[in-house]
Structure formats: structure tokens, C-alpha cells
Write an enzyme that holds these catalytic residues in place. Structure first.
Site, PDB file in Angstrom:
ATOM      1  N   ASP A 118      25.456  54.332  24.424  1.00  0.00           N
ATOM      2  CA  ASP A 118      26.859  54.445  24.820  1.00  0.00           C
ATOM      3  C   ASP A 118      27.027  54.877  26.276  1.00  0.00           C
ATOM      4  O   ASP A 118      26.117  55.452  26.885  1.00  0.00           O
ATOM      5  CB  ASP A 118      27.574  55.476  23.938  1.00  0.00           C
ATOM      6  CG  ASP A 118      27.839  54.965  22.534  1.00  0.00           C
ATOM      7  OD1 ASP A 118      27.338  53.875  22.193  1.00  0.00           O
ATOM      8  OD2 ASP A 118      28.535  55.665  21.771  1.00  0.00           O
TER       9      ASP A 118
ATOM     10  N   HIS B 251      22.476  57.554  24.511  1.00  0.00           N
ATOM     11  CA  HIS B 251      23.333  57.303  25.667  1.00  0.00           C
ATOM     12  C   HIS B 251      22.494  56.845  26.858  1.00  0.00           C
ATOM     13  O   HIS B 251      21.370  57.308  27.036  1.00  0.00           O
ATOM     14  CB  HIS B 251      24.125  58.562  26.040  1.00  0.00           C
ATOM     15  CG  HIS B 251      25.068  59.022  24.983  1.00  0.00           C
ATOM     16  ND1 HIS B 251      24.651  59.741  23.873  1.00  0.00           N
ATOM     17  CD2 HIS B 251      26.413  58.861  24.851  1.00  0.00           C
ATOM     18  CE1 HIS B 251      25.698  60.004  23.102  1.00  0.00           C
ATOM     19  NE2 HIS B 251      26.775  59.481  23.676  1.00  0.00           N
TER      20      HIS B 251
END
Length: 299
Positions: free
Chosen positions: A122, A267
Site C-alpha cells: 500500500d 507497504h
């Protein structure tokens, strides 16, 4: 002489009326005069030439009065125009395909045969960390999902294209990573719609998946996501790598949570993601050695 001229004129008129009747539609004695054709390219805007025969005039004789000449007169263009429901719906999605149903909760797992898992990243793309993650995935021939933020993606379209070229799925993670439930519907629509437009502009197709920042969903986000043609995807295992707990801790969380259908959250942006980069290099080959198939969901 006057009587002969009058008789001749009457006969001529009678022949003309029968001639018009023979050229009209079958079963009708009279027909309106045909409209004069316009030269090519001169049709008024908003009109087109009729492709089907005109309906016969109603019984009781030809129309009279102002309406008599309007049957074949081109209609004036209407100022009314249909507008899309959302101002940020990508052109490809406007009626191009069936939209998904409105969900009440996101997908938490994926269905698949065998030991199938999905790796997701992400907040990117970030040129400091995303290329290293792409390189590791490429080394092992693994496909993953990248949920990108519009404010990052708009500045790094080359990384979006690299993701797509390697077979990864590029998803929508909003524009500025806000807390969705605190936004008005119009703002949610902008956050998701503008990001989808950036992705479509870079890759030629709009995203099919989206993920709410912080995993915070609400009814409006599900409805607007469906309007934009996207399905909601959450996760099963959270590495909490954004807290920078250490490379070994991230590796342990992934390996401990590994199971068929699991979706792993990591991430590639939003802070120092060097631990996430190093962790992937460690746990990815171990997952493969343990027989896991790392892939992406189908739509």
C-alpha cells in the site's frame, strides 16, 4: 371554348391526384409531400435521416393547420444532455461493462486451489522503495497487488507501468489516504474517482480493486467503489511494517500467518520502508520453499 378549357383542366387535376395515390404507401389514398433532401453534411445538429418508412396519416384525410407541415420538418436539437452519475467515472466504465454489486464488507481472503496466498503493498509508488520490491518479485516470478495513492501515482506513472508490465495488479487506495468515514460522499467520490483516472491514464484501463485507507470502510465507500467498477479488498495478515518493528518481526508475522487464501498487507511508501524491502527478500523464498503459490485474485 371556355367550357372546353375548363373540362381539360379538370381532367388534368384528376390524373394528378390518382398519380399521387399510386406513389404513396400501399392501402393509402393520399400521402404527405416528401421532405426535400438536404445536401450531404448539411443535416441540422442532433438529427438524422429516417431509416424506417413513415407511418401513414391517421384516418380521416390529411392533416391541416400548423401541424400539417411539421411531420417532415427536422426537430431542433435539444439542450438536454444526460450526465454521468459520478463526475469522476472513467470513460471506459461509462456503460462499458457490468458493474460489481455493492458489498457490505470487503474481501478478507481469496479462493484458490492449493496453498494460494496474495502479497499486497500500500501507499506507493515510492521511487525509494517500490523499485526494490518490484525487483525481488521479478527475481522469483511472483505477482502481487499494489494499492496506490493518487497523489503518489500522478508523479510516478513510470512505476505504475512497470508494475503492470510485470503482471502485478494496480489497485486504488484513494488520493490522499484520508479516513474515509469522516468524509462527505462527494469527497469520497473525488478521492477514489481521481485516483482511478490517474491509473487509467497511465495504464489504459481503470483499476478493478480498491482498499480503504486504514481499513476504514463505510456504506458510501462501498457504493461509490461499485459505481467505479471496483471490488473492495482488505487483508488477513497485517505485518504492521509501518511501525518499523524490525525486519525479523515482519518476517515472523508473515510466516506465522501464512495459510491458504491469506492476504498479506505490507507497504512500499508512507515512511521508511527499508525494513519492508529486506523482509520481502527473506520471507518470499521461504514461502515458495514451503509450497505456497503467490498470485493475484481474478476478476
Amino acid at each position: 371554348m371556355v367550357l372546353r378549357i375548363a373540362a381539360a383542366l379538370g381532367a388534368t387535376t384528376t390524373v394528378g391526384l390518382f398519380g399521387l395515390g399510386r406513389e404513396g404507401a400501399p392501402g393509402t389514398g393520399t400521402t404527405a409531400a416528401p421532405a426535400r433532401p438536404s445536401p450531404p453534411g448539411t443535416s441540422p445538429p442532433g438529427t438524422r435521416a429516417p431509416t424506417a418508412p413513415t407511418a401513414p396519416a391517421p384516418a380521416g384525410g390529411p392533416a391541416v393547420g400548423p401541424a400539417a407541415g411539421s411531420a417532415n420538418r427536422p426537430m431542433a436539437p435539444s439542450p438536454y444532455r444526460l450526465q454521468p452519475m459520478t463526475s469522476h467515472t472513467p470513460p471506459r466504465l461509462q456503460g462499458a461493462r457490468a458493474l460489481p454489486p455493492v458489498r457490505q464488507r470487503p474481501f478478507l481472503r481469496v479462493a484458490g486451489a492449493g496453498n494460494t496466498m496474495v502479497l499486497t503493498f500500500d501507499d506507493g509508488p515510492d521511487p525509494r522503495y517500490t523499485p526494490a520490491i518490484l525487483g525481488t518479485l521479478r527475481r522469483y516470478g511472483v505477482r502481487a497487488m499494489f494499492f496506490v495513492c493518487g497523489e503518489m501515482a500522478v508523479h510516478h506513472p513510470d512505476l505504475l507501468r512497470e508494475m503492470a508490465d510485470d503482471g502485478h495488479v494496480v489497485g486504488n487506495h484513494s488520493w490522499s489516504h484520508p479516513l474515509i468515514p469522516k468524509l462527505k460522499p462527494s469527497r469520497i467520490r473525488h478521492e477514489l474517482g481521481a485516483t482511478s483516472e490517474v491509473i487509467e491514464r497511465s495504464l489504459g484501463s481503470a483499476p478493478l480493486w480498491y482498499r480503504a485507507p486504514y481499513g476504514a470502510w463505510n456504506r458510501h465507500s462501498f457504493e461509490i467503489g461499485a459505481e467505479l467498477g471496483m471490488e473492495p479488498l482488505a487483508w488477513t495478515v497485517d505485518t504492521l511494517d509501518w511501525k518499523e518493528p524490525g525486519t525479523a518481526t515482519i518476517v515472523g508475522r508473515v510466516l506465522d500467518g501464512a495459510a491458504p487464501g491469506v492476504i498479506v498487507l505490507s507497504h512500499d511508501a508512507g515512511g521508511d520502508r527499508s525494513q519492508s524491502v529486506r523482509a520481502l527478500r527473506t520471507y518470499l523464498p521461504r514461502l515458495i520453499d514451503e509450497g505456497y503459490h503467490l498470485t493475484v485474485p481474478r476478476r
